[in-house]
Design a protein around this motif. Structure first.
Motif, PDB file in Angstrom:
ATOM      1  N   GLU A 178       4.743   6.323  -3.645  1.00 13.80           N
ATOM      2  CA  GLU A 178       5.702   6.132  -4.741  1.00 13.80           C
ATOM      3  C   GLU A 178       7.133   5.946  -4.230  1.00 13.80           C
ATOM      4  O   GLU A 178       8.064   6.635  -4.643  1.00 13.80           O
ATOM      5  N   LEU A 179       7.256   4.996  -3.323  1.00 13.93           N
ATOM      6  CA  LEU A 179       8.574   4.703  -2.740  1.00 13.93           C
ATOM      7  C   LEU A 179       8.980   3.280  -3.107  1.00 13.93           C
ATOM      8  O   LEU A 179       8.125   2.409  -3.253  1.00 13.93           O
TER       9      LEU A 179
ATOM     10  N   THR B 256       0.835  -1.208   0.000  1.00 13.98           N
ATOM     11  CA  THR B 256       0.000   0.000   0.000  1.00 13.98           C
ATOM     12  C   THR B 256       0.862   1.248   0.000  1.00 13.98           C
ATOM     13  O   THR B 256       0.665   2.184  -0.777  1.00 13.98           O
ATOM     14  N   ARG B 257       1.830   1.227   0.900  1.00 11.94           N
ATOM     15  CA  ARG B 257       2.694   2.390   1.086  1.00 11.94           C
ATOM     16  C   ARG B 257       3.550   2.657  -0.167  1.00 11.94           C
ATOM     17  O   ARG B 257       3.760   3.803  -0.550  1.00 11.94           O
TER      18      ARG B 257
ATOM     19  N   TYR C 257      10.618  -0.564  -2.686  1.00 14.47           N
ATOM     20  CA  TYR C 257      10.428  -1.622  -1.700  1.00 14.47           C
ATOM     21  C   TYR C 257      11.346  -1.472  -0.484  1.00 14.47           C
ATOM     22  O   TYR C 257      10.876  -1.491   0.662  1.00 14.47           O
ATOM     23  N   ASP C 258      12.653  -1.335  -0.743  1.00 14.99           N
ATOM     24  CA  ASP C 258      13.614  -1.316   0.370  1.00 14.99           C
ATOM     25  C   ASP C 258      13.351  -0.193   1.365  1.00 14.99           C
ATOM     26  O   ASP C 258      13.459  -0.378   2.572  1.00 14.99           O
ATOM     27  N   MET C 259      12.999   0.963   0.808  1.00 21.19           N
ATOM     28  CA  MET C 259      12.765   2.110   1.676  1.00 21.19           C
ATOM     29  C   MET C 259      11.536   1.894   2.558  1.00 21.19           C
ATOM     30  O   MET C 259      11.551   2.180   3.754  1.00 21.19           O
ATOM     31  N   VAL C 260      10.486   1.370   1.945  1.00 19.31           N
ATOM     32  CA  VAL C 260       9.257   1.136   2.711  1.00 19.31           C
ATOM     33  C   VAL C 260       9.472   0.036   3.752  1.00 19.31           C
ATOM     34  O   VAL C 260       8.968   0.124   4.872  1.00 19.31           O
ATOM     35  N   LEU C 261      10.269  -0.966   3.398  1.00 18.36           N
ATOM     36  CA  LEU C 261      10.545  -2.035   4.356  1.00 18.36           C
ATOM     37  C   LEU C 261      11.283  -1.487   5.580  1.00 18.36           C
ATOM     38  O   LEU C 261      10.934  -1.818   6.719  1.00 18.36           O
ATOM     39  N   SER C 262      12.281  -0.644   5.343  1.00 21.08           N
ATOM     40  CA  SER C 262      13.010  -0.044   6.468  1.00 21.08           C
ATOM     41  C   SER C 262      12.057   0.734   7.362  1.00 21.08           C
ATOM     42  O   SER C 262      12.090   0.625   8.594  1.00 21.08           O
ATOM     43  N   GLU C 263      11.210   1.513   6.711  1.00 27.32           N
ATOM     44  CA  GLU C 263      10.237   2.309   7.449  1.00 27.32           C
ATOM     45  C   GLU C 263       9.301   1.404   8.269  1.00 27.32           C
ATOM     46  O   GLU C 263       9.012   1.681   9.429  1.00 27.32           O
TER      47      GLU C 263
ATOM     48  N   LYS D  38       3.088   0.724 -10.349  1.00 23.43           N
ATOM     49  CA  LYS D  38       2.585   1.895 -11.093  1.00 23.43           C
ATOM     50  C   LYS D  38       1.862   1.468 -12.363  1.00 23.43           C
ATOM     51  O   LYS D  38       0.802   2.003 -12.709  1.00 23.43           O
ATOM     52  N   LEU D  39       2.444   0.509 -13.065  1.00 33.03           N
ATOM     53  CA  LEU D  39       1.808  -0.003 -14.284  1.00 33.03           C
ATOM     54  C   LEU D  39       0.424  -0.574 -13.954  1.00 33.03           C
ATOM     55  O   LEU D  39      -0.562  -0.302 -14.649  1.00 33.03           O
TER      56      LEU D  39
END
Lengths: 336, 336
Positions: free
Chosen positions: A188-189, A182-183, A191-197, A252-253
């Motif tokens: 528009e982030l 979802t995030r 995978y890795d960044m959202v996982l860290s978050e 996005k696609l």
């Protein structure tokens, strides 16, 4: 008023949640004309026992300061020897062996004690044997908390949909994956960044493999397959693809075409052609399954009632405790 | 194997659906170790009776050719005098008086017979009295089919959420209104045009007042308020605004801001401040309540489990029959 002596094995957040609710508001059980008295609590290191009923606030205090008091009895000793009516088994899940919960559940059922558990490991590994043991001893084995926390999937299948054949169940059974997917698309982030978050926010474990690789979803699917459909499957029977290689571009696609991507678990019994799989799949944005954030959702295809969906919080200690309490109430209100 | 003699009063699409399912697949009730035998079917003009079990296909044939055979007994005579265990009361709803269903239900309960009904009128008018009567006579009065057809709201409140206080229920309880509102915005068509189309497709009655003015939703809300929350309210206690004056422009404005408009029924008990209302409200497009088409949805705010939602088909004769069967199964599996 029937009184039930309860032993809680495992005193992490779920066990503590159950203890707190029972201690603080026994009045809510009036409807079932039942009273629950906690006579034993154990964790991996110690235990508290009192046949007259444990002082919960003291046990919680011990826990805050470390572990429960060391006693000469292990958790297994308690399960085997203490006088209780219901075992609440809430130890951590081991996907491969089901231990130590498996041994506790076997011992309790063999002694003719009801078991309520949130532990996926024992059920995913040995459902058939455990079910047999509970029937043999004429006691209940309940596990609403194992698939989707507060989302009442088994309960729904057990009573409201009784007599109405369920053809398949598909859904979102892991809040961590749903949060990440979802995030990623809403912000528009990558995978890795959202996982860290997600790790920082406590939505993902330090080692997120179990969630993001679809194992948690697969375990839940195995329990659903065995319990709702009477299949006899194990974790290895599930086709599993997780979400760790999903790119923002792919999301996005999908979004441009009116879809969201969700990690979907699906079980559809059909003999040799049975489907049992976990994979990221496209869901139309307007479809009820397209729930956001950490929500879980389960869609049951039924013969007479069409599609019925239930949505709820899949995780959280109080939500899981709530599912355990619901199972305890079911035992209390059953006539046998 | 327990055997239950069933009398069906009202032989429209729902009554016929119940009869068909019972006749065609009694095997599905094996799990409850129960057998249902239909010993009486009545409609407004006639009746078919057979203590050994009615030939359903012959009754359906009579119905296709007009009405059931005229007999000297009225429906009320049958309810009063025939030997049965469960009355399935599926006559048409009269919102204001609850009749004729109300009299049938009173007679059956007074005789110590279980009652399963899809009729909102009697429950919305006299819930408290009927509940008292069922308790006095130690029989069950079940009505899953009254609020949202196949969507198991009462069942969910009765068992899976037992012990977990429900704080409020809000939802979409009328498929006709949801169809109209969905279609208006997705096709950009005005209210009148969509209503005509809905009538043609059988999604709306020739006189749609009951649905579009929110009365149907309000009746369901009254039953939920009384049954789930123990309130003592009637139709006149509900603040009702329907959807007939909603314009396409209003829906478009909402859509531009990320909302859909839904006819929402909400009950939230709180003494003098209790909320009991039906009105068109803005729902974020991404909210699980934003279900489309003829779907119904109910969101229950609970104390421990957070929000739990259930989505299902609100109407349809087989779906409604399915809810009635679920209630019959509940009676069959109860130990008292």
């Amino acid at each position: 008023m029937r009184s039930f002596k309860v032993a809680i094995v495992g005193f992490g957040s779920v066990g503590q949640g159950v203890a707190k609710v029972i201690a603080s508001r026994n009045g809510i059980f009036d409807e079932a004309h039942a009273e629950f008295k906690i006579v034993a609590i154990t964790d991996s290191k110690g235990a508290v026992l009192d046949p007259k009923g444990i002082d919960i606030s003291s046990a919680l205090k011990q826990k805050r300061e470390g572990t429960l008091k060391r006693v000469s009895m292990s958790s297994l000793d308690v399960v085997k020897n203490v006088d209780y009516d219901i075992l609440v088994e809430v130890t951590p899940t081991d996907a491969r062996t089901g231990e130590p919960g498996l041994s506790y559940i076997i011992e309790a059922l063999s002694r003719g004690k009801h078991v309520v558990t949130s532990n996926k490991g024992p059920l995913a590994n040995q459902y058939k044997m455990l079910l047999g043991l509970s029937k043999e001893n004429n006691v209940k084995l309940l596990f609403e908390a194992t698939a989707g926390g507060a989302m009442p999937v088994f309960n729904l299948a057990r009573t409201p949909l009784a007599g109405n054949k369920i053809k398949s169940i598909m859904g979102i059974f892991n809040g961590t994956c749903n949060y990440i997917l979802t995030r990623m698309i809403t912000e528009e982030l990558p995978y890795d960044m959202v996982l860290s978050e997600a790790k920082e926010l406590g939505y993902a474990e330090a080692d997120p493999t179990y969630d993001v690789e679809g194992i948690d979803t697969a375990l839940k699917l195995v329990i659903l397959a065995n319990a709702v459909f009477g299949m006899d499957v194990k974790l290895d029977d599930v086709d599993i693809v997780g979400i760790s290689s999903i790119t923002l571009d792919a999301l996005k696609l999908a979004s441009d075409d009116g879809y969201v991507v969700k990690l979907i678990g699906e079980v559809r019994p059909n003999g040799e052609e049975s489907i049992l799989r976990v994979s990221p799949r496209l869901v139309p944005k307007t479809h009820p399954l397209a729930v956001q954030g950490t929500l879980n959702a389960a869609l049951m295809q039924t013969e007479l009632a069409g599609d019925i969906m239930v949505i709820g919080k899949g995780a959280g200690s109080i939500e899981t405790a709530s599912a355990i309490l619901s199972d305890m109430m079911y035992i209390a209100s059953s006539k046998d």
